[in-house]
Design an enzyme around this catalytic site. Structure first.
Site, PDB file in Angstrom:
ATOM      1  N   GLY A 291       0.162   7.966   6.320  1.00 37.90           N
ATOM      2  CA  GLY A 291       0.043   7.129   7.516  1.00 37.90           C
ATOM      3  C   GLY A 291       1.306   7.193   8.358  1.00 37.90           C
ATOM      4  O   GLY A 291       2.405   7.247   7.815  1.00 37.90           O
TER       5      GLY A 291
ATOM      6  N   VAL B 194      17.151  14.251  11.415  1.00 31.69           N
ATOM      7  CA  VAL B 194      17.174  15.420  10.516  1.00 31.69           C
ATOM      8  C   VAL B 194      17.552  16.670  11.316  1.00 31.69           C
ATOM      9  O   VAL B 194      18.430  17.442  10.923  1.00 31.69           O
ATOM     10  CB  VAL B 194      15.793  15.605   9.826  1.00 31.69           C
TER      11      VAL B 194
ATOM     12  N   ARG C 145      -3.477  13.943   5.916  1.00 36.24           N
ATOM     13  CA  ARG C 145      -3.678  13.845   4.475  1.00 36.24           C
ATOM     14  C   ARG C 145      -4.305  15.165   4.053  1.00 36.24           C
ATOM     15  O   ARG C 145      -5.123  15.722   4.779  1.00 36.24           O
ATOM     16  CB  ARG C 145      -4.563  12.653   4.136  1.00 36.24           C
TER      17      ARG C 145
ATOM     18  N   GLY D  60       4.906   8.097   2.578  1.00 32.73           N
ATOM     19  CA  GLY D  60       4.816   7.033   1.591  1.00 32.73           C
ATOM     20  C   GLY D  60       4.805   7.579   0.166  1.00 32.73           C
ATOM     21  O   GLY D  60       5.116   8.759  -0.057  1.00 32.73           O
ATOM     22  N   ASP D  61       4.429   6.753  -0.782  1.00 33.58           N
ATOM     23  CA  ASP D  61       4.540   7.169  -2.192  1.00 33.58           C
ATOM     24  C   ASP D  61       3.612   8.328  -2.542  1.00 33.58           C
ATOM     25  O   ASP D  61       3.949   9.156  -3.392  1.00 33.58           O
ATOM     26  CB  ASP D  61       4.348   5.983  -3.147  1.00 33.58           C
TER      27      ASP D  61
ATOM     28  N   SER E 140       2.888  10.838  -0.560  1.00 37.47           N
ATOM     29  CA  SER E 140       3.595  12.030  -0.073  1.00 37.47           C
ATOM     30  C   SER E 140       4.744  12.396  -1.017  1.00 37.47           C
ATOM     31  O   SER E 140       4.997  13.581  -1.273  1.00 37.47           O
ATOM     32  CB  SER E 140       4.163  11.768   1.317  1.00 37.47           C
TER      33      SER E 140
ATOM     34  N   THR F  60       6.656   4.005   6.205  1.00 37.72           N
ATOM     35  CA  THR F  60       5.393   3.268   6.114  1.00 37.72           C
ATOM     36  C   THR F  60       5.665   1.836   6.550  1.00 37.72           C
ATOM     37  O   THR F  60       6.742   1.310   6.292  1.00 37.72           O
ATOM     38  CB  THR F  60       4.810   3.293   4.680  1.00 37.72           C
TER      39      THR F  60
ATOM     40  N   ASP G 294       4.256  -0.821   5.491  1.00 38.58           N
ATOM     41  CA  ASP G 294       3.954  -1.833   4.467  1.00 38.58           C
ATOM     42  C   ASP G 294       5.152  -2.329   3.662  1.00 38.58           C
ATOM     43  O   ASP G 294       5.074  -3.347   2.991  1.00 38.58           O
ATOM     44  CB  ASP G 294       2.924  -1.281   3.469  1.00 38.58           C
TER      45      ASP G 294
ATOM     46  N   ASP H 269       6.268  -1.082   0.970  1.00 40.06           N
ATOM     47  CA  ASP H 269       5.826  -1.151  -0.424  1.00 40.06           C
ATOM     48  C   ASP H 269       6.477  -0.087  -1.293  1.00 40.06           C
ATOM     49  O   ASP H 269       5.897   0.378  -2.263  1.00 40.06           O
ATOM     50  CB  ASP H 269       4.290  -1.014  -0.482  1.00 40.06           C
TER      51      ASP H 269
ATOM     52  N   ARG I  39      -1.605 -17.919  19.202  1.00 39.66           N
ATOM     53  CA  ARG I  39      -1.242 -19.342  19.126  1.00 39.66           C
ATOM     54  C   ARG I  39      -1.496 -20.041  20.472  1.00 39.66           C
ATOM     55  O   ARG I  39      -1.977 -21.169  20.508  1.00 39.66           O
ATOM     56  CB  ARG I  39       0.227 -19.459  18.725  1.00 39.66           C
TER      57      ARG I  39
ATOM     58  N   ARG J 170      -8.128 -24.742  17.884  1.00 38.28           N
ATOM     59  CA  ARG J 170      -8.745 -23.718  17.049  1.00 38.28           C
ATOM     60  C   ARG J 170      -7.936 -23.440  15.795  1.00 38.28           C
ATOM     61  O   ARG J 170      -6.711 -23.569  15.785  1.00 38.28           O
ATOM     62  CB  ARG J 170      -8.863 -22.414  17.837  1.00 38.28           C
TER      63      ARG J 170
ATOM     64  N   GLY K 183      -1.588  -4.756   4.674  1.00 39.09           N
ATOM     65  CA  GLY K 183      -1.001  -5.046   3.358  1.00 39.09           C
ATOM     66  C   GLY K 183      -2.095  -5.132   2.314  1.00 39.09           C
ATOM     67  O   GLY K 183      -2.590  -6.207   2.008  1.00 39.09           O
ATOM     68  N   ARG K 184      -2.510  -3.960   1.786  1.00 35.88           N
ATOM     69  CA  ARG K 184      -3.561  -3.948   0.769  1.00 35.88           C
ATOM     70  C   ARG K 184      -3.034  -4.383  -0.582  1.00 35.88           C
ATOM     71  O   ARG K 184      -3.697  -5.075  -1.323  1.00 35.88           O
ATOM     72  CB  ARG K 184      -4.143  -2.535   0.615  1.00 35.88           C
TER      73      ARG K 184
ATOM     74  N   LYS L  76      -1.941 -32.044  13.645  1.00 37.03           N
ATOM     75  CA  LYS L  76      -1.884 -30.695  14.228  1.00 37.03           C
ATOM     76  C   LYS L  76      -3.163 -30.407  15.005  1.00 37.03           C
ATOM     77  O   LYS L  76      -4.255 -30.775  14.569  1.00 37.03           O
ATOM     78  CB  LYS L  76      -1.723 -29.655  13.118  1.00 37.03           C
TER      79      LYS L  76
ATOM     80  N   ARG M 255       0.541  -0.355  13.669  1.00 34.82           N
ATOM     81  CA  ARG M 255       1.243   0.875  13.305  1.00 34.82           C
ATOM     82  C   ARG M 255       1.911   1.558  14.503  1.00 34.82           C
ATOM     83  O   ARG M 255       2.678   2.506  14.338  1.00 34.82           O
ATOM     84  CB  ARG M 255       0.255   1.867  12.684  1.00 34.82           C
TER      85      ARG M 255
HETATM   86  P1  ATP Z   1       0.658   5.766   3.183  1.00 34.22           P
HETATM   87  O1  ATP Z   1       1.766   4.792   3.089  1.00 34.22           O
HETATM   88  O2  ATP Z   1       0.082   5.874   4.533  1.00 34.22           O
HETATM   89  O3  ATP Z   1      -0.399   5.570   2.115  1.00 34.22           O
HETATM   90  P2  ATP Z   1       1.257   8.090   1.638  1.00 34.22           P
HETATM   91  O4  ATP Z   1       2.305   9.124   1.747  1.00 34.22           O
HETATM   92  O5  ATP Z   1       1.261   7.265   0.385  1.00 34.22           O
HETATM   93  O6  ATP Z   1       1.345   7.199   2.927  1.00 34.22           O
HETATM   94  P3  ATP Z   1      -1.173   9.465   0.839  1.00 34.22           P
HETATM   95  O7  ATP Z   1      -2.401   9.720   1.617  1.00 34.22           O
HETATM   96  O8  ATP Z   1      -1.270   8.727  -0.436  1.00 34.22           O
HETATM   97  O9  ATP Z   1      -0.176   8.770   1.855  1.00 34.22           O
HETATM   98  O10 ATP Z   1      -0.475  10.876   0.504  1.00 34.22           O
HETATM   99  C1  ATP Z   1      -0.233  11.824   1.526  1.00 34.22           C
HETATM  100  C2  ATP Z   1      -0.505  13.213   1.026  1.00 34.22           C
HETATM  101  O11 ATP Z   1       0.364  13.519  -0.078  1.00 34.22           O
HETATM  102  C3  ATP Z   1      -1.895  13.422   0.457  1.00 34.22           C
HETATM  103  O12 ATP Z   1      -2.845  13.639   1.460  1.00 34.22           O
HETATM  104  C4  ATP Z   1      -1.697  14.656  -0.410  1.00 34.22           C
HETATM  105  O13 ATP Z   1      -1.721  15.829   0.357  1.00 34.22           O
HETATM  106  C5  ATP Z   1      -0.286  14.445  -0.952  1.00 34.22           C
HETATM  107  N1  ATP Z   1      -0.403  13.895  -2.306  1.00 34.22           N
HETATM  108  C6  ATP Z   1      -0.588  12.615  -2.685  1.00 34.22           C
HETATM  109  N2  ATP Z   1      -0.702  12.500  -4.025  1.00 34.22           N
HETATM  110  C7  ATP Z   1      -0.592  13.761  -4.516  1.00 34.22           C
HETATM  111  C8  ATP Z   1      -0.637  14.339  -5.810  1.00 34.22           C
HETATM  112  N3  ATP Z   1      -0.832  13.589  -6.902  1.00 34.22           N
HETATM  113  N4  ATP Z   1      -0.473  15.676  -5.920  1.00 34.22           N
HETATM  114  C9  ATP Z   1      -0.276  16.441  -4.835  1.00 34.22           C
HETATM  115  N5  ATP Z   1      -0.245  15.964  -3.584  1.00 34.22           N
HETATM  116  C10 ATP Z   1      -0.392  14.654  -3.414  1.00 34.22           C
END
Ligand code: ATP
Length: 324
Positions: free
Chosen positions: A11, A23, A72, A102-103, A105, A126, A128, A130, A155, A163, A171-172, A214, A257
Site C-alpha cells: 500500500g 535515496v 502487489r 510494509g511487513d 514487502s 505505511t 498504519d 504497525d 463535528r 447527531r 487499522g485492521r 452533550k 492514504r
Molecule cells: P501494506 O502495509 O500495504 O500491507 P505490505 O508491504 O505489507 O504493505 P503486502 O501486500 O503484504 O504489503 O506485500 C507486498 C508484496 O510483498 C506482495 O505483493 C509480495 O509480492 C511480496 N511478499 C509478501 N509476502 C511475501 C512472501 N512471503 N514471499 C515473497 N514475497 C512476499
C-alpha cells in the site's frame, strides 16, 4: 556497491516520494548510481528500471503517493519469480536494494536476500504504524492529520443537528490511528482492535454523556475493532438502544492514504533514506531503518516483521479521562 535500486511496494503512503528523493540524492552525494524500480516487485521481475539522478527527483517531496508506483505481486512469492528478479538486478549491475513498504514487502525482501545473498534495506512506509522497530512509520503522521481534519468537519455538522457519528478509520490489526485521532478529535469513545469495550458499555457511556448535556458525539472505530460488528451494525444497535440522537456513519476510506506529506513525514523520510543508503554502503544488509527515541536506528528485518507494536496504554487512559 556501485549502484542501488529503490522500489515502493504494498500500500502507498504519504512520504514515499520524499523517501525516494532521499535515496536518490544520498546515492548522488556518495557518487554512486541509483535506479528507480517501477511497480514494486512486479517491475523488479520485469526489469522496469530507470536511472535516477539528483535532478530527477525535483518537485516530489511535497507529493503524496509514489512516483515509482506500487504493486502487489503474486509471482514474487514464487522461487521462479525471485530468480527472474535477481537476473534483472545482476544484468543492470545493481548491488543493493532499498525497499519502501510494509511487513509483507519486507518478508519478500528477506526471503530474496536469503536465497541470493543480495543486500536489502527496508524503509517502513505505511500509514498504519504497525511495524515493530520504529515509533513512526512513513505516512502515519500525515494520515493522523488528514483524519483529524475530517473529524473536525464532521463535528461541525454533528453539533448542528444533535447527531452521533460513527467514523471508521483505517487499522485492521492495530488501533494507532483510531486512538490518536480519537483523542485529538475529541471523540466520546474509541473502538480499537486491541481492546473490547463491549456493546453495552458503549451504549451506557454514550447515554451518560448525552444526559450530561452533550449535544453531539463522535465515536471513532478502527476497521478491525474488537467488538467485531461492522460499523453499520454498530450504528443499528446503538440506534435501537438509545434515544435523543440521530445516528450516522462516515467511512473515511482511502482519502486517509493520500495528500501532501506533513513536515514530520518529509523530515523522517529524508533521514530514513540517508540511513538506508549509507548502511548498504557500509555493507550492512537485512535491516529496517526506524525512528527510536528520535534517533534513526537499524532493526533486523526479521524482528521488524515478527515483532508486534503495542498500543500506548497511557493514551487509552487519557482518552477515558477526556470523555468525562
Ligand atoms: P501494506 O502495509 O500495504 O500491507 P505490505 O508491504 O505489507 O504493505 P503486502 O501486500 O503484504 O504489503 O506485500 C507486498 C508484496 O510483498 C506482495 O505483493 C509480495 O509480492 C511480496 N511478499 C509478501 N509476502 C511475501 C512472501 N512471503 N514471499 C515473497 N514475497 C512476499
Amino acid at each position: 556497491i556501485k549502484k542501488i535500486g529503490v522500489l515502493t511496494s504494498g500500500g502507498d503512503s504519504p512520504g514515499m516520494n520524499a523517501a525516494i528523493r532521499s535515496v536518490v540524492r544520498t546515492c548522488a552525494y556518495h557518487d554512486i548510481e541509483c535506479v528507480g524500480i517501477y511497480r514494486g516487485y512486479e517491475g523488479l521481475m520485469e526489469g522496469d528500471f530507470k536511472a535516477m539522478d539528483a535532478r530527477s527527483v525535483k518537485g516530489i517531496i511535497n507529493k503524496g503517493g509514489t512516483i515509482l508506483k506500487s504493486a502487489r505481486s503474486k509471482e514474487f512469492r514464487t522461487k521462479e519469480g525471485r530468480q527472474q528478479a535477481y537476473n534483472k538486478l545482476i544484468e543492470a549491475n545493481v548491488g543493493g536494494l532499498v525497499i519502501i513498504g510494509g511487513d509483507g514487502s519486507f518478508t519478500g525482501g528477506l526471503i530474496f536476500n536469503q536465497e541470493f545473498d543480495f543486500p536489502v534495506m527496508g524503509i517502513p512506509g505505511t500509514i498504519d504504524n504497525d511495524i515493530f522497530g520504529t515509533s513512526h512509520t512513513l505516512g502515519f503522521d500525515t494520515a493522523l492529520n488528514t483524519v483529524v481534519d475530517a473529524i473536525d468537519k464532521i463535528r461541525d455538522t454533528a453539533s448542528s443537528h444533535n447527531r452521533l457519528f460513527f467514523i471508521e478509520v483505517m487499522g485492521r490489526d492495530v488501533g494507532h490511528i483510531a486512538l490518536n485521532t480519537g483523542i485529538a478529535g475529541g471523540a466520546e469513545e474509541i473502538l480499537i482492535p486491541e481492546e473490547d469495550l463491549g456493546l453495552d458499555r458503549l451504549v451506557e457511556s454514550l447515554n451518560k454523556s448525552r444526559k450530561s448535556g452533550k449535544t453531539s458525539s463522535i465515536v471513532i472505530v478502527a476497521e478491525g475493532d474488537k467488538i467485531g460488528k461492522n460499523i453499520f451494525e454498530l450504528k443499528d444497535y446503538v440506534d435501537e438502544n438509545m434515544e435523543g440522537y440521530d445516528v450516522r456513519v462516515s467511512v473515511l476510506g482511502h482519502m486517509q492514504r493520500g495528500g501532501a506529506p506533513s513536515c514530520f513525514d518529509r523530515v523522517l523520510a529524508s533521514r530514513m533514506g540517508v540511513k538506508a543508503v549509507e548502511s548498504l554502503l557500509e555493507s550492512k544488509t537485512n535491516y529496517m531503518v526506524g525512528l527510536l527515541n528520535n534517533k534513526i536506528e537499524l532493526t533486523p528485518l526479521d524482528n521488524a516483521i515478527k515483532g508486534k507494536t503495542k498500543i500506548n496504554l497511557e493514551l487509552l487512559r487519557v482518552s477515558d479521562i477526556m470523555s468525562t
